[in-house]
Design a protein around this motif. Structure first.
Motif, PDB file in Angstrom:
ATOM      1  N   ARG A  12       7.468  76.780  72.589  1.00 21.80           N
ATOM      2  CA  ARG A  12       8.621  76.724  73.487  1.00 21.80           C
ATOM      3  C   ARG A  12       9.615  77.834  73.171  1.00 21.80           C
ATOM      4  O   ARG A  12      10.137  78.491  74.073  1.00 21.80           O
ATOM      5  N   LEU A  15       8.184  81.103  74.439  1.00 25.04           N
ATOM      6  CA  LEU A  15       8.273  81.171  75.895  1.00 25.04           C
ATOM      7  C   LEU A  15       9.690  81.522  76.337  1.00 25.04           C
ATOM      8  O   LEU A  15       9.895  82.402  77.187  1.00 25.04           O
ATOM      9  N   ILE A  56       0.436  80.533  75.673  1.00 24.79           N
ATOM     10  CA  ILE A  56       1.339  80.197  76.778  1.00 24.79           C
ATOM     11  C   ILE A  56       0.571  80.149  78.096  1.00 24.79           C
ATOM     12  O   ILE A  56       0.720  79.220  78.884  1.00 24.79           O
ATOM     13  N   GLU A 103       5.922  80.159  82.378  1.00 26.26           N
ATOM     14  CA  GLU A 103       4.677  80.604  81.752  1.00 26.26           C
ATOM     15  C   GLU A 103       3.995  81.688  82.593  1.00 26.26           C
ATOM     16  O   GLU A 103       3.556  82.714  82.060  1.00 26.26           O
TER      17      GLU A 103
END
Length: 207
Positions: A12, A15, A56, A103
């Protein structure tokens, strides 16, 4: 549970940073700091930034392929016609692409930075999805439901160009919901590929 959280926290954080400041300018140190873990903890799951970028996108690829398989199987079990199955699949890929918009955006911008073997793996995984999608199109063409004057590869490129363009214009704050966008893009696609004669080859043989 803790180790799973470390994996997810790192992914996370990567990303968010890749989306906000770019893949090339994001350091491993920034990622672990944002995730609140040590480099050792990160390297337990991901050997490099390359691994993170692939992970991802792999999440999106795996989800969409699993859902495609499930939707086709469920449609066949119910006895749905091929257009209804394809409609469900198209709406799903638009929906999941919007739900995983970050993503998709990060990967589209940065995929050229992946190592060659990773790029080859992405291509192979995409091909697997497209092959199953194409099988639906070819089934519809064979049944006379879809037009046969345009190669399936062109029809696929037409639809997925709309899907891949979503990050350029779609906003959750916009006036239309995810479901509405999925329905609209799917209907536009299906209108463009339907057999203009208005009947299938199966119905012609019955006549």
């Amino acid at each position: 549970m803790r180790t799973t959280n470390v994996h997810d926290q790192v992914l996370r954080a990567a990303l968010d940073l890749f989306a906000s400041q770019g893949y090339a300018t994001t350091s491993v140190q920034q990622i672990v700091a944002a995730a609140g873990v040590t480099k050792g903890a990160m390297y337990h799951y991901f050997a490099s930034k390359d691994d993170l970028l692939f992970a991802i996108y792999e999440r999106m690829l795996s989800l969409q392929k699993a859902r495609l398989d499930a939707l086709v199987a469920a449609g066949d079990e119910r006895g749905d016609d091929v257009e209804q199955v394809l409609r469900t699949v198209c709406e799903d890929v638009v929906t999941t692409s919007i739900e995983l918009l970050a993503e998709g955006t990060v990967f589209t911008r940065s995929q050229h930075m992946l190592a060659p073997e990773r790029q080859a793996e992405v291509k192979r995984r995409r091909r697997a999805y497209h092959d199953d999608f194409q099988a639906l199109l070819e089934r519809g063409i064979k049944e006379g439901v879809f037009r046969d004057d345009v190669p399936p590869a062109v029809l696929i490129a037409h639809f997925f160009s709309d899907v891949h363009y979503l990050p350029q214009w779609y906003s959750p704050a916009g006036p239309e919901s995810t479901a509405q966008v999925a329905e609209q893009l799917t209907e536009l696609f299906l209108r463009g590929i339907r057999n203009s004669t208005g009947h299938s080859r199966h119905s012609s043989r019955k006549d």
